[in-house]
Scaffold this motif. Structure first.
Motif, PDB file in Angstrom:
ATOM      1  N   ALA A  15      54.233  17.644  -1.433  1.00  0.00           N
ATOM      2  CA  ALA A  15      53.929  18.632  -2.474  1.00  0.00           C
ATOM      3  C   ALA A  15      55.112  18.729  -3.423  1.00  0.00           C
ATOM      4  N   TRP A  16      54.877  19.392  -4.553  1.00  0.00           N
ATOM      5  CA  TRP A  16      55.936  19.656  -5.534  1.00  0.00           C
ATOM      6  C   TRP A  16      56.244  21.149  -5.546  1.00  0.00           C
ATOM      7  N   ILE A  17      57.535  21.476  -5.595  1.00  0.00           N
ATOM      8  CA  ILE A  17      57.968  22.872  -5.684  1.00  0.00           C
ATOM      9  C   ILE A  17      59.051  22.994  -6.747  1.00  0.00           C
ATOM     10  N   SER A  18      59.305  24.215  -7.151  1.00  0.00           N
ATOM     11  CA  SER A  18      60.417  24.515  -8.053  1.00  0.00           C
ATOM     12  C   SER A  18      61.591  25.013  -7.227  1.00  0.00           C
ATOM     13  N   ASP A  19      62.810  24.710  -7.663  1.00  0.00           N
ATOM     14  CA  ASP A  19      63.967  25.217  -6.926  1.00  0.00           C
ATOM     15  C   ASP A  19      64.363  26.626  -7.381  1.00  0.00           C
ATOM     16  N   LYS A  20      63.624  27.172  -8.366  1.00  0.00           N
ATOM     17  CA  LYS A  20      63.900  28.520  -8.855  1.00  0.00           C
ATOM     18  C   LYS A  20      62.643  29.374  -8.759  1.00  0.00           C
ATOM     19  N   ASP A  21      62.839  30.674  -8.723  1.00  0.00           N
ATOM     20  CA  ASP A  21      61.712  31.600  -8.752  1.00  0.00           C
ATOM     21  C   ASP A  21      61.028  31.507 -10.117  1.00  0.00           C
ATOM     22  N   PHE A  22      59.702  31.473 -10.132  1.00  0.00           N
ATOM     23  CA  PHE A  22      58.977  31.356 -11.395  1.00  0.00           C
ATOM     24  C   PHE A  22      59.204  32.576 -12.287  1.00  0.00           C
ATOM     25  N   ALA A  23      59.204  33.760 -11.697  1.00  0.00           N
ATOM     26  CA  ALA A  23      59.330  34.985 -12.490  1.00  0.00           C
ATOM     27  C   ALA A  23      60.760  35.230 -12.947  1.00  0.00           C
ATOM     28  N   ASP A  24      61.742  34.833 -12.129  1.00  0.00           N
ATOM     29  CA  ASP A  24      63.143  35.072 -12.444  1.00  0.00           C
ATOM     30  C   ASP A  24      63.952  33.833 -12.072  1.00  0.00           C
ATOM     31  N   PRO A  25      64.106  32.883 -13.005  1.00  0.00           N
ATOM     32  CA  PRO A  25      64.789  31.620 -12.702  1.00  0.00           C
ATOM     33  C   PRO A  25      66.263  31.778 -12.333  1.00  0.00           C
ATOM     34  N   SER A  26      66.820  32.976 -12.451  1.00  0.00           N
ATOM     35  CA  SER A  26      68.198  33.174 -12.001  1.00  0.00           C
ATOM     36  C   SER A  26      68.281  33.233 -10.482  1.00  0.00           C
ATOM     37  N   ILE A  27      67.134  33.377  -9.815  1.00  0.00           N
ATOM     38  CA  ILE A  27      67.091  33.461  -8.354  1.00  0.00           C
ATOM     39  C   ILE A  27      66.742  32.090  -7.785  1.00  0.00           C
ATOM     40  N   THR A  28      67.578  31.590  -6.892  1.00  0.00           N
ATOM     41  CA  THR A  28      67.365  30.288  -6.267  1.00  0.00           C
ATOM     42  C   THR A  28      66.374  30.412  -5.116  1.00  0.00           C
ATOM     43  N   ALA A  29      65.428  29.484  -5.052  1.00  0.00           N
ATOM     44  CA  ALA A  29      64.400  29.527  -4.010  1.00  0.00           C
ATOM     45  C   ALA A  29      64.757  28.687  -2.792  1.00  0.00           C
ATOM     46  N   VAL A  30      65.567  27.647  -2.973  1.00  0.00           N
ATOM     47  CA  VAL A  30      65.906  26.755  -1.870  1.00  0.00           C
ATOM     48  C   VAL A  30      67.379  26.367  -1.948  1.00  0.00           C
ATOM     49  N   ASP A  31      67.958  26.098  -0.785  1.00  0.00           N
ATOM     50  CA  ASP A  31      69.294  25.526  -0.684  1.00  0.00           C
ATOM     51  C   ASP A  31      69.156  24.076  -0.250  1.00  0.00           C
ATOM     52  N   VAL A  32      69.997  23.198  -0.806  1.00  0.00           N
ATOM     53  CA  VAL A  32      69.954  21.782  -0.457  1.00  0.00           C
ATOM     54  C   VAL A  32      70.964  21.507   0.656  1.00  0.00           C
ATOM     55  N   ARG A  33      70.523  20.774   1.684  1.00  0.00           N
ATOM     56  CA  ARG A  33      71.390  20.381   2.792  1.00  0.00           C
ATOM     57  C   ARG A  33      71.427  18.856   2.896  1.00  0.00           C
ATOM     58  N   VAL A  34      72.605  18.334   3.182  1.00  0.00           N
ATOM     59  CA  VAL A  34      72.800  16.908   3.393  1.00  0.00           C
ATOM     60  C   VAL A  34      72.860  16.665   4.898  1.00  0.00           C
ATOM     61  N   LEU A  35      72.101  15.693   5.383  1.00  0.00           N
ATOM     62  CA  LEU A  35      72.022  15.419   6.816  1.00  0.00           C
ATOM     63  C   LEU A  35      72.972  14.273   7.169  1.00  0.00           C
ATOM     64  N   LEU A  36      74.066  14.593   7.860  1.00  0.00           N
ATOM     65  CA  LEU A  36      75.089  13.611   8.219  1.00  0.00           C
ATOM     66  C   LEU A  36      75.233  13.521   9.729  1.00  0.00           C
ATOM     67  N   THR A  37      75.485  12.304  10.225  1.00  0.00           N
ATOM     68  CA  THR A  37      75.796  12.133  11.641  1.00  0.00           C
ATOM     69  C   THR A  37      77.247  12.544  11.886  1.00  0.00           C
TER      70      THR A  37
END
Length: 716
Positions: free
Chosen positions: A554-576
């Motif tokens: 699916a496709w999502i936005s990384d910001k809230d639609f109503a208030d783009p100053s609010i972050t919806a997701v945090d990005v994590r890097v998967l390392l061994t």
């Protein structure tokens, strides 16, 4: 595994992610970090190692499996071994059979890890080994929509009102009317990523500017999680998330508890504030008893000072940070006062005006048992000074003065975020602090420190002139609001308003104009409300077993639609573990080269000459002679390939020879110090045994292939 169909005609499959204890000697190198996948011509037979993406030499191809993927012994044969959906596998070879492309796959980078062959159509290319974690909706955002196509997401972003357009879709789905554009809606309760790992891998992303002018990042993701057992047995689909205003269910009948840990500067001049805090907590416990919340709310206290260059003086200062009251152990107000009876301001001054606030906060965050006992946890830092973090210099030696933790505001904030704990700061802007020219720099530190991930707001509250009375009112409002909210949520009697230390409840004529003190009180109440709401969403998500949406792509936005100053997701890097260890070694090499340059008599060109030697050590190409002519760090090949294509800009790779020279000693030392702090943070992750995850989802998988979800912001 058995699949089932959701209301939108989409196949879903169940799986559980369980971390395995990591054990292994290092066998990989830094060029294995974060594989970038590219489909291209490849080998037709078994290789000694996985394939490299086209044009790459330091990284390997990876894929994720689709639901129903079956491993066969040879290309074109019938599948014999079902692979769990979204298992991460390495690609060792490619071969065509009857017009269909097949991949030889393995769970690790060694040829003995090879499982067999999969049709390429049963896999999804994974360009970056990145995953997402939802932020808490207590920040004021709405549940995220998982949309079938990029065009569906773009239509919302291009509408005149993205917020109302998205809400119309949520309402339709919540009313039981399937919309073909919506595959799923994010659960209203919060899923604590640190306690329940879920894989929400990024398959693709694009930068986009909405019609409102706001810049967002559109993310193509995949997700497969465990469905509700009761719903599965009844043959019914899981319910869509309700609108957010119905998410905060009452907490009556639950074990929900809240705690406040005061982290207080106990150096010379802090005596009146220490006394005020003690008196306030005694009043809070009376409120708690009135509301029947004796087992639901507790207070604790950690005091801090700072170490001295003189060991004898350090001994006279008694401690750098000390826990006087653990909220998980205190037995009411009288017990609290007994435990803090000996706490007073230090008898002698510390070496600097700034103190080791981060040592106090780290001690508080590490308080035994309070994370297990309390679902809602608040740290309140009280100080009139800035925090030692390496940006200050000893006037005698000229050396940077670090916190004993080795961390700065960003890193302490990150540790608190991972622990689901909020930080508020009551910053006493005393005349002495102004004379020391300390208030502006300290305010910047504490605004960063108190920018909480729970609600994406800064809980920084300056106290003008360090007024003891204003300070008392601030902690009364903060703790009083928390007690009121908890009483209301649990159905307990409303507590009486706490009087101020004068013994009188503050009142103001209705017609009088609002004062700055009133504005501060209103802001404190709003922040406490927001933090409490976020904590309750996290608690309900845990006790109700809330899980990530059961969609595949699916496709999502990384910001809230109503208030783009609010972050919806945090990005994590998967390392061994080995990748994380190698990343540490590379950064240590950069730090050593930079420090050698600072201490050398030759020009700053020596820094890049020394880095060329570091790069040669890690290079897989013995003929990489071009590194001797490098003019920017990215040209050295130390970190280049694995950072390419990531949704992030590296401060390290953009460093050029000219920039390094222009910086001068002060800025160079700051750069080195920031890298050292990242290295220390990696050590914390490395030792966190409970959060290493097996992405291959195989009982016999090599433990070396387990990964840790590192925040993207912690990359160099």
């Amino acid at each position: 595994m058995n699949g089932r169909t959701n209301p939108y005609g989409h196949r879903m499959i169940a799986l559980i992610w369980n971390p395995w204890p990591p054990v292994r000697a290092r066998i990989t190198r830094v060029w294995l970090l974060i594989g970038l996948l590219a489909i291209g011509a490849g080998a037709l037979a078994t290789a000694a190692e996985p394939l490299h993406p086209q044009g790459k030499r330091d990284i390997y191809e990876r894929v994720l499996t689709r639901p129903g993927a079956m491993v066969a012994t040879t290309p074109g044969a019938s599948g014999q071994d079902l692979i769990k959906a979204l298992s991460r596998l390495y690609v060792f070879a490619r071969q065509d059979s009857a017009g269909q492309e097949w991949l030889q796959v393995g769970t690790g980078i060694q040829d003995q890890s090879i499982l067999g062959w999969l049709p390429a159509a049963q896999t999804v290319p994974w360009k970056q080994q990145l995953t997402l974690a939802f932020t808490n909706q207590g920040a004021g955002r709405e549940p995220m929509l998982f949309l079938r196509d990029w065009d569906d997401l773009r239509a919302i972003l291009d509408s005149s009102g993205p917020g109302p357009a998205a809400q119309a879709l949520r309402t339709t789905v919540a009313q039981g009317q399937p919309d073909p554009r919506v595959l799923a809606v994010e659960p209203a309760n919060f899923i604590d990523f640190s306690k329940q790992f879920y894989l929400l891998p990024i398959l693709d992303f694009t930068e986009y500017r909405a019609i409102t002018g706001d810049k967002i990042r559109a993310l193509k993701v995949a997700s497969v999680t465990l469905p509700d057992p009761a719903a599965a047995s009844a043959g019914t689909p899981p319910p869509a998330a309700p609108p957010r205003n119905t998410a905060a269910a009452p907490l009556a009948g639950t074990d929900y508890r809240a705690a406040v840990l005061f982290v207080i500067d106990s150096t010379v001049s802090m005596g009146p504030y220490i006394a005020k805090t003690k008196a306030a907590i005694a009043r809070f416990y009376k409120q708690i008893q009135q509301a029947g919340l004796g087992d639901r709310v507790a207070f604790g206290l950690v005091a801090f000072r700072a170490a001295s260059q003189d060991p004898a003086k350090t001994q006279d200062l008694e401690f750098v940070a000390r826990t006087y009251v653990n909220p998980a152990q205190v037995q009411g107000g009288q017990d609290f006062l007994t435990r803090v009876r000996d706490l007073d301001e230090a008898r002698i001054s510390t070496d600097h005006f700034d103190e080791d606030a981060y040592a106090g906060l780290k001690t508080a965050l590490d308080t035994p048992d309070w994370k297990q006992r309390f679902a809602e946890r608040h740290l309140i830092l009280i100080t009139d000074a800035g925090a030692l973090d390496g940006t200050q210099r000893d006037p005698t030696t000229g050396q940077p003065v670090q916190s004993t933790t080795g961390f700065n505001a960003n890193q302490i904030r990150g540790i608190a975020a991972e622990a689901g704990t909020s930080i508020a700061v009551l910053h006493l802007l005393t005349p002495e602090a102004r004379r020391q020219n300390d208030t502006e720099r300290a305010a910047a530190q504490y605004q960063t420190l108190s920018d909480n991930a729970l609600n994406q707001q800064s809980a920084y509250f300056p106290i003008p002139d360090g007024s003891v009375a204003a300070f008392g009112r601030a902690i009364d409002v903060y703790a009083g609001r928390l007690i009121e909210n908890l009483a209301r949520a649990t159905g307990s009697p409303e507590p009486k308003a706490a009087p101020h230390s004068s013994g009188k409840t503050a009142t103001r004529p209705a017609a009088a104009a609002a004062t700055p003190d009133d504005d501060q009180a209103a802001r404190i109440r709003a922040i406490v409300d927001s933090l409490g709401h976020a904590a309750r969403l996290a608690y309900l998500g845990q006790v109700q077993g809330t899980r990530a949406p059961e969609v595949f792509q699916a496709w999502i936005s990384d910001k809230d639609f109503a208030d783009p100053s609010i972050t919806a997701v945090d990005v994590r890097v998967l390392l061994t573990k080995d990748q994380l260890s190698d990343l540490q070694q590379v950064l240590k090499g950069i730090v050593e080269a930079a420090e050698s340059d600072l201490n050398a008599d030759d020009s700053s060109r020596g820094f890049f000459d020394r880095l060329a030697s570091v790069a040669a050590k890690f290079s897989v190409d013995p003929a990489a002679g071009g590194i001797q002519k490098a003019t920017q760090l990215a040209d050295l090949g130390l970190l280049g390939e694995y950072l390419q294509g990531l949704p992030y800009k590296s401060d390290v790779l953009t460093l050029t020879q000219d920039t390094w020279t222009r910086w001068g000693t002060m800025r160079q030392v700051e750069f080195i110090d920031q890298l050292k702090k990242k290295i220390r943070r990696y050590s914390v992750y490395y030792a966190d045994q409970g959060r290493w995850v097996d992405l291959a989802q195989r009982a016999a998988v090599d433990p070396a292939e387990q990964v840790y979800p590192i925040p993207l912001t912690d990359l160099p």
